[in-house]
Design a protein around this motif. Structure first.
Motif, PDB file in Angstrom:
ATOM      1  N   GLY A   1       0.820  -1.207   0.000  1.00 49.56           N
ATOM      2  CA  GLY A   1       0.000   0.000   0.000  1.00 49.56           C
ATOM      3  C   GLY A   1       0.853   1.255   0.000  1.00 49.56           C
ATOM      4  N   ARG A   2       0.569   2.171   0.935  1.00 38.89           N
ATOM      5  CA  ARG A   2       1.308   3.419   1.017  1.00 38.89           C
ATOM      6  C   ARG A   2       2.739   3.201   1.512  1.00 38.89           C
ATOM      7  N   GLY A   3       3.065   1.988   1.953  1.00 39.20           N
ATOM      8  CA  GLY A   3       4.415   1.691   2.423  1.00 39.20           C
ATOM      9  C   GLY A   3       5.310   1.084   1.373  1.00 39.20           C
ATOM     10  N   VAL A   4       4.931   1.147   0.093  1.00 32.02           N
ATOM     11  CA  VAL A   4       5.749   0.558  -0.961  1.00 32.02           C
ATOM     12  C   VAL A   4       7.103   1.260  -1.045  1.00 32.02           C
ATOM     13  N   HIS A   5       8.061   0.543  -1.591  1.00 32.52           N
ATOM     14  CA  HIS A   5       9.392   1.105  -1.807  1.00 32.52           C
ATOM     15  C   HIS A   5       9.335   2.014  -3.035  1.00 32.52           C
ATOM     16  N   PRO A   6       9.582   3.317  -2.870  1.00 32.26           N
ATOM     17  CA  PRO A   6       9.378   4.249  -3.991  1.00 32.26           C
ATOM     18  C   PRO A   6      10.275   3.995  -5.187  1.00 32.26           C
ATOM     19  N   GLU A   7      11.403   3.333  -4.995  1.00 32.72           N
ATOM     20  CA  GLU A   7      12.316   3.068  -6.105  1.00 32.72           C
ATOM     21  C   GLU A   7      12.003   1.757  -6.813  1.00 32.72           C
ATOM     22  N   LEU A   8      11.083   0.963  -6.243  1.00 35.73           N
ATOM     23  CA  LEU A   8      10.804  -0.349  -6.812  1.00 35.73           C
ATOM     24  C   LEU A   8       9.490  -0.413  -7.582  1.00 35.73           C
ATOM     25  N   ILE A   9       8.532   0.433  -7.206  1.00 31.70           N
ATOM     26  CA  ILE A   9       7.240   0.345  -7.884  1.00 31.70           C
ATOM     27  C   ILE A   9       7.341   0.903  -9.303  1.00 31.70           C
TER      28      ILE A   9
ATOM     29  N   ILE B   1       2.086  11.756   3.361  1.00 33.45           N
ATOM     30  CA  ILE B   1       2.982  10.831   4.046  1.00 33.45           C
ATOM     31  C   ILE B   1       4.404  11.070   3.551  1.00 33.45           C
ATOM     32  N   SER B   2       5.195  11.730   4.294  1.00 33.79           N
ATOM     33  CA  SER B   2       6.656  11.879   4.171  1.00 33.79           C
ATOM     34  C   SER B   2       7.167  12.351   2.811  1.00 33.79           C
ATOM     35  N   GLY B   3       6.289  12.698   1.864  1.00 33.37           N
ATOM     36  CA  GLY B   3       6.733  13.265   0.603  1.00 33.37           C
ATOM     37  C   GLY B   3       7.506  12.329  -0.297  1.00 33.37           C
ATOM     38  N   GLN B   4       7.358  11.015  -0.115  1.00 35.02           N
ATOM     39  CA  GLN B   4       8.132  10.074  -0.920  1.00 35.02           C
ATOM     40  C   GLN B   4       7.580   9.921  -2.331  1.00 35.02           C
ATOM     41  N   TYR B   5       6.288  10.150  -2.536  1.00 32.28           N
ATOM     42  CA  TYR B   5       5.641   9.830  -3.797  1.00 32.28           C
ATOM     43  C   TYR B   5       5.071  11.085  -4.449  1.00 32.28           C
ATOM     44  N   PRO B   6       4.973  11.090  -5.780  1.00 29.80           N
ATOM     45  CA  PRO B   6       4.287  12.214  -6.429  1.00 29.80           C
ATOM     46  C   PRO B   6       2.889  12.411  -5.845  1.00 29.80           C
ATOM     47  N   TYR B   7       2.184  11.311  -5.638  1.00 32.24           N
ATOM     48  CA  TYR B   7       0.923  11.366  -4.905  1.00 32.24           C
ATOM     49  C   TYR B   7       0.480   9.947  -4.562  1.00 32.24           C
ATOM     50  N   ILE B   8      -0.448   9.879  -3.649  1.00 34.77           N
ATOM     51  CA  ILE B   8      -1.040   8.607  -3.250  1.00 34.77           C
ATOM     52  C   ILE B   8      -2.436   8.536  -3.847  1.00 34.77           C
TER      53      ILE B   8
END
Length: 649
Positions: free
Chosen positions: A112-120, A133-140
């Motif tokens: 879910g929202r805990g995916v590894h941003p470099e792997l998806i 959530i922590s700004g890791q993704y362009p958006y959820i």
């Protein structure tokens, strides 16, 4: 049922669906990073599964495995169970477990929202609700009905494939803030439709997955489920709601595993993967609450710092759980179940709970105290050397003890010199800290094993070159450890400046206001112990804030930093110690602005350097320098370098 030695419950079979587990110990799922770049198991992966099964556990669980490779991955080198062309490799894993009488399952997960941003592969993370959530993704992306149906289909597809690959069941991961847990939790589920709001609505999506998987695989393939009994953060799931969900889920599942915490929230990570600062058996009260609910009719298992078979026996015998999930303790000593069954629990190698085994980030599985782990068939057995040698080991710390034990097992004649009157080296100092009882247990065990290993142990003897050469050795192993760095700081030799090892060991008592010079792992742990004892502590570190406790494993360091904060330890980064005098400790920042820190005592934790070994290296052709006197490291490196050296003699 008759008792097996002192264990009436652990070795008793457990019915599970239409199968039976041979005992009550289950190998908890661990990510081992042994899959290749396309998600197929390498030979190392197959060997690791076989290593787990060889322990004698009833069930091996393969660690977190995504049901969708576009949106679900959370670790590097995970298995791919989403394609039929991967079945052949999965069959090899199943065969490796079955060969030794263990059942095998796999932990199916969508992060879910805990995916590894470099792997998806997608540009968003799927979640029940879209909030920052922590700004890791362009958006959820808040999941719509199409997404929900697609993810359900993914779980079904993977479970059916695993059944074809001869697995015995699957473990559906609904714990630790993964996608199913995100739907269940009011902390992360803010939906206003039929999937949000009440517990009944928040449970809808997870129950749809469990129902669909059960209908797809039938009742001859067991379904296990992991869930956090308490998410350990304000606003998260608590045990009362968890029990209500289990009562709904048990229509479809055969067993439930009780864990705790959240991976996706740093405040609760220390409960999902508890390091040595946490107590043993920390989730037992949660599993007991589930087990004591009369409406829960399926087997209940528990995970979390269960360190030995005695603890497992107490948990099961007291009615807190039907079986215990264990991992790290079985990695530290794969013979634990067999030794305990034979009535030899005192011979079991203790686990440090240091998380050298599961630090993540592409590290293959390994263990600080068991250097044979994760290295394949070559090191499963310690074989006799082709030629017997006379080996002199200099130093009786961690590296020296491991070298001596291993060399003796290989058939060599070993003499070990230790200038102190006892073995253990630095371990004898640092194991006195209040949260280092696992290390204390290990020290007592490893010293006893070394004294009994068959080496000629000579305590209180300084190994001068003359003394060593009188033994006429074929090989010399230098394991003399490290010594403190002598910093050129005015006042560093004052009476109130105490070496960190003297503080850790209790040889010198400090109190009041304390300044710790050096923010490495040693300085930080000493600071924590002092603060827990009532001192007002400041740590001075020349590096930035990320330098404090640098080099520790991720989860362990994270909890240490959190404990320093909660115990009101001041961490003063980007400052150097200029001098120590009657006023206190003079420190300066990068702008050379000076301040004085009041100090009743000052702790010197400014680091270590290898002890000189030059006097030995030219005595004979075969001289090996291991442990800290070769390169400053930790217990893991000391044991690994010593074992490798002894295996090549």
């Amino acid at each position: 049922m008759p008792a097996f030695n002192d264990y009436e419950h652990v070795y008793k079979p457990l019915p599970l669906g239409r199968t039976t587990l041979r005992n009550r110990i289950i190998f908890s799922p661990m990510v081992c990073d042994y899959a290749d770049s396309i998600g197929q198991p390498t030979q190392g992966y197959i060997d690791f599964i076989e290593e787990q099964a060889r322990t004698g556990v009833a069930l091996v669980n393969v660690g977190a495995t995504p049901v969708n490779w576009d949106t679900a991955p959370d670790y590097p080198a995970e298995l791919d169970v989403t394609q039929d062309n991967k079945i052949n490799g999965l069959v090899l894993l199943a065969d490796a477990a079955h060969r030794h009488g263990s059942k095998i399952s796999i932990e199916l997960v969508h992060a879910g929202r805990g995916v590894h941003p470099e792997l998806i592969k997608s540009k968003w993370a799927l979640a029940p609700s879209n909030f920052p959530i922590s700004g890791q993704y362009p958006y959820i992306k808040e999941m719509d009905q199409h997404d929900i149906e697609e993810i359900i289909a993914c779980y079904v597809d993977c479970a059916k494939r695993l059944k074809r690959a001869q697995f015995d069941g699957v473990l559906v991961h609904a714990a630790h803030g993964n996608l199913l847990g995100q739907f269940l939790s009011p902390l992360t589920n803010h939906r206003s439709d039929c999937y949000g709001g009440s517990l009944e609505n928040r449970s809808r999506f997870p129950l749809m997955i469990l129902k669909a998987v059960r209908e797809a695989v039938g009742d001859d393939f067991f379904l296990d489920m992991r869930i956090s009994g308490d998410e350990m953060v304000e606003g998260g799931m608590k045990i009362d709601e968890v029990i209500e969900f289990i009562k709904m889920a048990q229509e479809y599942i055969d067993m439930v595993n009780i864990s705790a915490g959240l991976i996706v929230d740093w405040r609760a990570q220390f409960f999902t993967m508890p390091p040595y600062y946490q107590p043993h058996c920390l989730n037992v009260s949660l599993s007991r609450a589930v087990k004591e609910c009369p409406d829960v009719t399926i087997p209940v298992t528990v995970v979390g710092c269960i360190a030995n078979i005695d603890e497992a026996e107490e948990i099961i015998g007291s009615g807190a759980a039907d079986a215990c999930y264990m991992a790290r303790a079985l990695l530290a000593d794969p013979e634990m179940l067999k030794k305990s069954y034979r009535g030899e629990p005192e011979s079991v190698r203790p686990c440090l709970r240091c998380y050298s085994c599961a630090d993540g980030g592409g590290n293959h599985i390994s263990c600080a105290v068991n250097p044979q782990l994760g290295r394949g068939h070559r090191y499963w057995e310690i074989r006799l050397a082709l030629k017997r040698k006379k080996v002199v080991v200099i130093g009786g710390g961690p590296a020296g003890m491991m070298a001596a034990q291993t060399a003796v097992k290989r058939g060599h004649e070993v003499v070990l010199f230790e200038q102190n009157e006892s073995l253990g080296g630095t371990l004898n100092d640092i194991n006195k800290l209040p949260f280092k009882y696992d290390l204390l247990n290990y020290t007592e065990w490893v010293v006893g094993q070394t004294l009994a290993c068959g080496a000629d142990i000579r305590l209180g003897v300084e190994a001068t070159p003359e003394v060593v050469m009188r033994e006429n050795p074929d090989a010399i192993i230098v394991a003399t450890g490290a010594e403190p760095v002598q910093a050129s700081i005015p006042g560093i030799n004052r009476e109130n400046v105490i070496p960190v090892r003297d503080v850790d060991s209790g040889r010198v008592k400090v109190s009041g206001e304390v300044v710790v010079c050096g923010g490495g792992s040693s300085g930080c742990e000493t600071a924590l112990a002092l603060a827990m004892g009532g001192c007002k502590v400041t740590i001075v570190e020349k590096g930035d804030n990320d330098s404090f406790a640098h080099g520790m494993t991720h989860i362990t360091r994270g909890m240490l930093i959190a404990l320093l904060e909660s115990n009101k330890v001041t961490c003063l980064g980007e400052h150097v110690v200029l001098s120590v005098d009657d006023e206190g400790v003079h420190v300066g920042d990068s702008q050379w602005q000076e301040q004085v820190l009041k100090a009743d005592f000052v702790v010197d934790a400014l680091g270590l350097k290898p002890t000189p070994s030059e006097q030995y290296v030219e005595l004979i052709p075969e001289v090996h320098v291991i442990g800290d006197c070769g390169r400053i490291g930790n217990i893991y490196r000391a044991n690994q370098s010593a074992f490798d050296c002894a295996m090549e003699l």
